[in-house]
Design an enzyme around this catalytic site. Structure first.
Site, mmCIF file in Angstrom:
data_model
loop_
_atom_site.group_PDB
_atom_site.id
_atom_site.type_symbol
_atom_site.label_atom_id
_atom_site.label_comp_id
_atom_site.label_asym_id
_atom_site.label_seq_id
_atom_site.Cartn_x
_atom_site.Cartn_y
_atom_site.Cartn_z
ATOM 1 N N ARG A 1 -1.912 7.858 16.706
ATOM 2 C CA ARG A 1 -0.720 8.360 17.291
ATOM 3 C C ARG A 1 -0.784 9.902 17.184
ATOM 4 O O ARG A 1 -0.053 10.679 17.424
ATOM 5 C CB ARG A 1 0.487 7.742 16.879
ATOM 6 C CG ARG A 1 0.826 7.924 15.623
ATOM 7 C CD ARG A 1 2.011 6.781 15.120
ATOM 8 N NE ARG A 1 3.150 6.973 15.869
ATOM 9 C CZ ARG A 1 4.137 7.992 15.731
ATOM 10 N NH1 ARG A 1 3.816 8.745 14.767
ATOM 11 N NH2 ARG A 1 5.205 7.915 16.453
ATOM 12 N N ASP B 1 8.763 13.451 13.191
ATOM 13 C CA ASP B 1 8.925 12.193 12.339
ATOM 14 C C ASP B 1 8.998 12.221 10.876
ATOM 15 O O ASP B 1 8.762 13.175 10.595
ATOM 16 C CB ASP B 1 7.643 11.461 12.663
ATOM 17 C CG ASP B 1 7.222 10.750 14.176
ATOM 18 O OD1 ASP B 1 8.368 10.594 14.713
ATOM 19 O OD2 ASP B 1 6.470 10.232 14.307
ATOM 20 N N PRO C 1 -5.863 -2.987 -2.533
ATOM 21 C CA PRO C 1 -4.505 -2.654 -3.231
ATOM 22 C C PRO C 1 -4.762 -1.801 -4.515
ATOM 23 O O PRO C 1 -3.750 -1.140 -5.202
ATOM 24 C CB PRO C 1 -4.241 -4.054 -3.515
ATOM 25 C CG PRO C 1 -5.226 -4.842 -3.768
ATOM 26 C CD PRO C 1 -6.230 -4.420 -2.444
ATOM 27 N N GLU D 1 -11.384 -12.490 -3.143
ATOM 28 C CA GLU D 1 -11.078 -12.013 -4.133
ATOM 29 C C GLU D 1 -11.210 -10.333 -4.451
ATOM 30 O O GLU D 1 -10.919 -9.593 -4.947
ATOM 31 C CB GLU D 1 -11.669 -12.558 -5.468
ATOM 32 C CG GLU D 1 -10.949 -13.578 -6.355
ATOM 33 C CD GLU D 1 -9.432 -13.317 -6.322
ATOM 34 O OE1 GLU D 1 -9.227 -12.489 -7.264
ATOM 35 O OE2 GLU D 1 -8.678 -13.993 -5.871
HETATM 36 N N1 SAM Z 1 -8.452 -9.532 -6.233
HETATM 37 C C1 SAM Z 1 -8.216 -8.163 -5.178
HETATM 38 C C2 SAM Z 1 -7.273 -7.183 -6.430
HETATM 39 O O1 SAM Z 1 -6.656 -7.638 -7.251
HETATM 40 O O2 SAM Z 1 -7.428 -6.085 -6.131
HETATM 41 C C3 SAM Z 1 -7.168 -8.285 -4.235
HETATM 42 C C4 SAM Z 1 -7.896 -9.147 -3.039
HETATM 43 S S1 SAM Z 1 -7.212 -9.324 -1.726
HETATM 44 C C5 SAM Z 1 -6.505 -10.945 -1.704
HETATM 45 C C6 SAM Z 1 -8.287 -9.381 -0.363
HETATM 46 C C7 SAM Z 1 -8.645 -8.035 0.276
HETATM 47 O O3 SAM Z 1 -7.206 -7.684 0.922
HETATM 48 C C8 SAM Z 1 -8.754 -7.019 -0.522
HETATM 49 O O4 SAM Z 1 -10.267 -6.881 -0.805
HETATM 50 C C9 SAM Z 1 -8.270 -5.715 0.424
HETATM 51 O O5 SAM Z 1 -9.371 -5.346 1.492
HETATM 52 C C10 SAM Z 1 -7.268 -6.330 1.178
HETATM 53 N N2 SAM Z 1 -6.025 -5.902 0.590
HETATM 54 C C11 SAM Z 1 -5.135 -6.614 -0.011
HETATM 55 N N3 SAM Z 1 -4.010 -5.923 -0.322
HETATM 56 C C12 SAM Z 1 -4.248 -4.681 0.000
HETATM 57 C C13 SAM Z 1 -3.401 -3.369 0.290
HETATM 58 N N4 SAM Z 1 -2.307 -3.464 -0.606
HETATM 59 N N5 SAM Z 1 -3.739 -2.219 0.822
HETATM 60 C C14 SAM Z 1 -5.110 -2.451 1.546
HETATM 61 N N6 SAM Z 1 -5.746 -3.402 1.651
HETATM 62 C C15 SAM Z 1 -5.619 -4.557 0.956
#
Ligand code: SAM
Length: 246
Positions: free
Chosen positions: A154, A169, A89, A116
């Site tokens: 795609r 698109d 994220p 995490e």
């Molecule tokens: N503690 C982390 C942080 O605050 O950045 C978030 C961890 S999340 C619970 C677990 C995993 O989900 C991340 O390591 C990532 O691979 C994935 N993930 C969560 N949200 C995402 C997003 N918006 N885009 C891409 N991957 C995401």
């Protein structure tokens, strides 16, 4: 294109890769998917992939070793130099432009985090791209990886037929797509715009361009800021603004 995915939950991908366009693309040999459980690469007796964070705090962190070794094994059998996409994220916001850029690659490796997140050294020394699919937190990177794979595949030549061309698109043109209608022309009193039934292709094209501009102006004016309007589009936009007095 080859797509390797590293995930602790490989079964999550089964349904997605066996349906619709993603399945068709694989069957026609345009893409191949391989999902690997990186737990297999853990070099400790119990196949642990996570540990407590240094300095304390909540949750578990993915250790670097299984991920570094899994990526190295994939790279050894790769003919090129694959991009390594880390799902996070905290990454760059994934867009259609990024999908178009990735669609030019021969081989992608996608790392799905969990818990995490991952040890910072994965981010610093293993990933070539850090990608986020939006400003919200998922439990793991699997859903993000599916979104990215779908939007990239795609775009690969030959995956969509002409009738499903991605060229018009939303976002591909820089604008949102115009409204679409199909039969019947009158559905319970809700009518299709007359121009679409006129058979006049020039008028239809003009209407589509205008409605695409209108939709973008109403819903995503930020897209218009970077869109290079030509003279016809400028005139259409003026018309829309007069009509709606925006
Ligand atoms: N503690 C982390 C942080 O605050 O950045 C978030 C961890 S999340 C619970 C677990 C995993 O989900 C991340 O390591 C990532 O691979 C994935 N993930 C969560 N949200 C995402 C997003 N918006 N885009 C891409 N991957 C995401």
């Amino acid at each position: 294109m080859k797509i390797d995915i590293l995930s602790l939950f490989p079964d999550m991908f089964t349904g997605v890769f066996q349906q619709s366009i993603l399945k068709k693309a694989a069957e026609s040999g345009i893409v191949s998917y391989q999902v690997t459980d990186f737990r297999e690469f853990a070099d400790n007796k119990h196949k642990r992939v996570d540990d407590y964070p240094y300095g304390g705090g909540a949750g578990m962190v993915l250790m670097p070793q299984p991920l570094f070794d899994a990526v190295a094994a994939i790279k050894r059998r790769s003919e090129g130099n694959p991009r390594v996409l880390l799902m996070t994220p905290q990454g760059e916001r994934f867009t259609q432009k990024k999908a178009e850029e990735l669609a030019k690659e021969k081989h992608l490796i996608i790392i799905c985090g969990h818990y995490e997140g991952f040890d910072e050294r994965v981010r610093e020394h293993l990933a070539t791209d850090e990608l986020s699919i939006g400003d919200y937190v998922l439990t793991g990177g699997e859903l993000a990886a599916m979104v990215i794979v779908d939007s990239v595949v795609r775009l690969l030549p030959g995956v969509l037929g002409n009738e499903e061309s991605p060229a018009t698109d939303s976002f591909s043109t820089g604008l949102l797509e115009h409204p679409q209608y199909t039969r019947p022309a009158d559905f319970r009193g809700m009518k299709v715009p007359d121009v679409l039934l006129s058979g006049n292709h020039a008028l239809i094209e003009r209407w589509r361009k205008k409605e695409s501009l209108r939709r973008t102006l109403e819903r995503r004016p930020d897209l218009l800021e970077n869109y290079p309007l030509d003279e016809t589009e400028k005139a259409l936009l003026e018309e829309i603004k007069k009509e709606t007095s925006i």
